[in-house]
Design a protein around this motif. Structure first.
Motif, PDB file in Angstrom:
ATOM      1  N   SER A  23       0.830  -1.214   0.000  1.00  0.00           N
ATOM      2  CA  SER A  23       0.000   0.000   0.000  1.00  0.00           C
ATOM      3  C   SER A  23       0.863   1.262   0.000  1.00  0.00           C
ATOM      4  N   CYS A  24       2.126   1.136   0.397  1.00  0.00           N
ATOM      5  CA  CYS A  24       2.997   2.315   0.402  1.00  0.00           C
ATOM      6  C   CYS A  24       3.238   2.838  -1.004  1.00  0.00           C
ATOM      7  N   LEU A  25       3.097   1.973  -2.022  1.00  0.00           N
ATOM      8  CA  LEU A  25       3.293   2.427  -3.402  1.00  0.00           C
ATOM      9  C   LEU A  25       2.196   3.407  -3.812  1.00  0.00           C
ATOM     10  N   GLY A  77       5.794  -1.958   8.165  1.00  0.00           N
ATOM     11  CA  GLY A  77       6.587  -3.046   8.720  1.00  0.00           C
ATOM     12  C   GLY A  77       7.637  -3.593   7.761  1.00  0.00           C
ATOM     13  N   TRP A  78       7.316  -3.623   6.469  1.00  0.00           N
ATOM     14  CA  TRP A  78       8.267  -4.093   5.456  1.00  0.00           C
ATOM     15  C   TRP A  78       7.830  -3.567   4.096  1.00  0.00           C
ATOM     16  N   ALA A  79       8.794  -3.263   3.235  1.00  0.00           N
ATOM     17  CA  ALA A  79       8.477  -2.616   1.963  1.00  0.00           C
ATOM     18  C   ALA A  79       8.874  -3.492   0.774  1.00  0.00           C
ATOM     19  N   PRO A  80       8.154  -3.343  -0.352  1.00  0.00           N
ATOM     20  CA  PRO A  80       8.631  -3.926  -1.613  1.00  0.00           C
ATOM     21  C   PRO A  80       9.754  -3.027  -2.143  1.00  0.00           C
ATOM     22  N   GLN A  81      10.946  -3.192  -1.584  1.00  0.00           N
ATOM     23  CA  GLN A  81      11.999  -2.176  -1.699  1.00  0.00           C
ATOM     24  C   GLN A  81      12.416  -1.859  -3.136  1.00  0.00           C
ATOM     25  N   GLN A  82      12.539  -2.869  -3.984  1.00  0.00           N
ATOM     26  CA  GLN A  82      12.959  -2.570  -5.353  1.00  0.00           C
ATOM     27  C   GLN A  82      11.949  -1.669  -6.060  1.00  0.00           C
ATOM     28  N   LYS A  83      10.667  -1.910  -5.798  1.00  0.00           N
ATOM     29  CA  LYS A  83       9.631  -1.067  -6.415  1.00  0.00           C
ATOM     30  C   LYS A  83       9.620   0.333  -5.792  1.00  0.00           C
ATOM     31  N   PRO A  85       8.483  14.763   3.207  1.00  0.00           N
ATOM     32  CA  PRO A  85       7.795  13.470   3.233  1.00  0.00           C
ATOM     33  C   PRO A  85       8.802  12.343   3.463  1.00  0.00           C
ATOM     34  N   PHE A  86       8.401  11.319   4.215  1.00  0.00           N
ATOM     35  CA  PHE A  86       9.300  10.191   4.422  1.00  0.00           C
ATOM     36  C   PHE A  86       8.514   8.885   4.506  1.00  0.00           C
ATOM     37  N   LEU A  87       9.157   7.824   4.023  1.00  0.00           N
ATOM     38  CA  LEU A  87       8.650   6.463   4.143  1.00  0.00           C
ATOM     39  C   LEU A  87       9.686   5.702   4.954  1.00  0.00           C
ATOM     40  N   TRP A  88       9.270   5.187   6.112  1.00  0.00           N
ATOM     41  CA  TRP A  88      10.200   4.585   7.061  1.00  0.00           C
ATOM     42  C   TRP A  88       9.776   3.141   7.318  1.00  0.00           C
ATOM     43  N   VAL A  89      10.676   2.201   7.047  1.00  0.00           N
ATOM     44  CA  VAL A  89      10.419   0.777   7.305  1.00  0.00           C
ATOM     45  C   VAL A  89      10.804   0.475   8.748  1.00  0.00           C
TER      46      VAL A  89
END
Length: 466
Positions: free
Chosen positions: A258-260, A333-339, A300-304
């Motif tokens: 959902s972060c995307l 909690g965890w991200a699809p990091q490459q995307k 803005p920030f996205l923090w895992v």
């Protein structure tokens, strides 16, 4: 004739499983049958994280063997884990190979092991299976490993890998200057754990004789001097799921995709992405200082934030923090990091400098803010900051803390100077050119494919070394 069959085995850690699984999927896409063996404990976590949405199971057959530890035991205790693995896994691996080879149409043509599990080449040789190694770390860290005898001869470290004193050295002229206390084995647990790990490195080195293919998840363009120093090492990176238009697999946590959608709502090149891999642990003081630093940046920030990232799971955030940053901050909690790193809204990557993260950031042209925690991450930081010049390191205060003001200061410096982005985009082009047709990593992969297929044709010929 049946498809060539390879057995692949990573070290029992997420940062090792992901690139070896990606490599396995690339092999599967080229007609190779792949059996991928991980520990029972890791197998459970990987399968649970997939949620049935990945085509991995169709392409790569996942199997597991015990690591020697009980399910409830702490696998972050690396000394104990290494000792148990060496006691139990060689025998279990031998049993697995024997079982596979007992089925006429599935006999193994090749065994590919993580370089940090090179002891398994002893098993492969005993079972008459040709072996190859895959190093999921940088070429520089592998070159450092093979430089150990000279470090001992020069009095920089003793025979147990302990620094004799604080000394600076270089492996080769154009490689970063290193502090003897920053050798990657000196950043793994206490002195007892370091000695166990160093002994493992010695055993691995002795098991590598006559191995024809030693593949490295890097590119000649990024680390030319390291590859020149250790010419037996062959570049095969960057291995990214996007290169084959697929999804990554091998994570220990479920990705929050959902972060995307949240990133879609942000301005281009505006978001700080902060992620520290699967192993980093921050004490409560440092965790809260990081939170306040991200708030202070006013961007803005996205923090895992992994469930186990801090030593105190209760009231982890500063009082009122989540409410104050709700409009511009996102914690997952965890991200699809490459995307995530491929998303146009990402401005910089605040990273622990694990090699997978380093390769993913570089491959997407993202500037770095470096926060190394463990093992070879300190060497990776030197490449990012001193050799490639695509990021900055943080300075700690007299208490060893990276303060909120230091975080804001370095974020402002990296995002306020377009030279960092320009150099990052140049580095991206160098890295990605290597996997295109004619590139160095492309050629390595094609040569390896041919070797595996040739071995399959000559399956009944005697094995002599690699």
């Amino acid at each position: 004739m049946s498809r060539p069959h390879v057995l692949v085995m990573p070290a029992p850690a997420q940062g090792h499983i992901i690139p070896l699984l990606e490599f396995s999927q690339c092999l599967a896409n080229h007609g190779i049958r792949v059996t991928f063996v991980i520990t029972d404990y890791d197998h459970k976590r990987v399968v649970e994280s997939l949620e049935g949405k990945n085509d991995l199971v169709e392409q790569t057959h996942l199997v597991s063997i015990p690591d020697g530890m009980e399910p409830w035991e702490d696998r972050n205790d690396l000394g104990k884990l290494i000792e148990k693995v060496l006691q139990v896994m060689p025998g279990k691996l031998e049993e697995l190979i024997e079982e596979i080879n007992s089925r006429e149409d599935e006999k193994l043509d090749c065994f590919i092991a993580d370089g940090y599990m090179a002891w398994s080449m002893e098993v492969a040789k005993k079972m008459n299976v040709r072996g190859a190694l895959f190093w999921p770390s940088s070429a520089a860290s592998v070159a450092l490993l093979f430089h150990i005898p000279k470090l001992i001869d020069d009095g920089i470290i003793d025979s147990h890998g302990t620094p004799m004193s604080k000394q600076m050295f270089r492996i080769a002229p154009n490689m970063p200057e290193m502090n003897s206390r920053d050798c990657f084995w000196a950043h793994i647990g206490d002195l007892t754990t370091q000695k166990i790990f160093f002994d493992l490195l010695d055993r691995n080195t002795r098991a590598m004789t006559a191995i024809k293919f030693q593949l490295c998840h890097s590119t000649y363009e990024l680390e030319s001097e390291a590859f020149t120093t250790f010419p037996e090492l062959l570049p095969i990176g960057p291995l990214l799921a996007s290169n084959r238009l697929g999804n990554t697999a091998g994570h220990f946590w479920r990705e929050d995709s959902s972060c995307l959608e949240w990133l879609d709502q942000q301005q281009p090149s505006s978001v700080i992405y902060a992620a520290f891999g699967s192993f980093t642990i921050l004490d409560q003081v440092q965790f809260q200082e990081l939170a306040l630093g991200l708030e202070l940046c006013n961007r803005p920030f996205l923090w895992v934030v992994r469930p186990d990232i801090t030593t105190d799971a209760n009231d982890r955030y500063p009082e009122g923090f989540q409410e104050r940053v709700a409009a511009r901050g996102r914690m997952i909690g965890w991200a699809p990091q490459q995307k995530v790193l491929n998303h146009p809204s990402i401005a910089c990557f605040l990273s622990h400098c694990g090699w997978n993260s380093t390769m993913e950031g570089v491959s997407n042209g993202i500037p770095f803010l470096c926060w190394p925690y463990f093992a070879e991450q300190f060497l990776n930081e030197r490449y990012i900051c001193d050799i490639w010049k695509v990021g900055l390191k943080f300075d700690r205060d007299e208490s060893g803390i990276i303060t909120r003001e230091e975080i804001k200061n370095k974020v402002d410096q990296v995002l306020g100077n377009q030279d960092f982005k320009a150099r990052a985009l140049e580095l991206k082009e160098k890295a990605m050119s290597s996997v295109r047709e004619g590139g160095s990593s492309y050629k390595t992969f094609q040569n390896f494919l041919q070797w595996v297929k040739t071995n399959a044709l000559a399956h009944n010929s005697p094995v002599t070394g690699g």
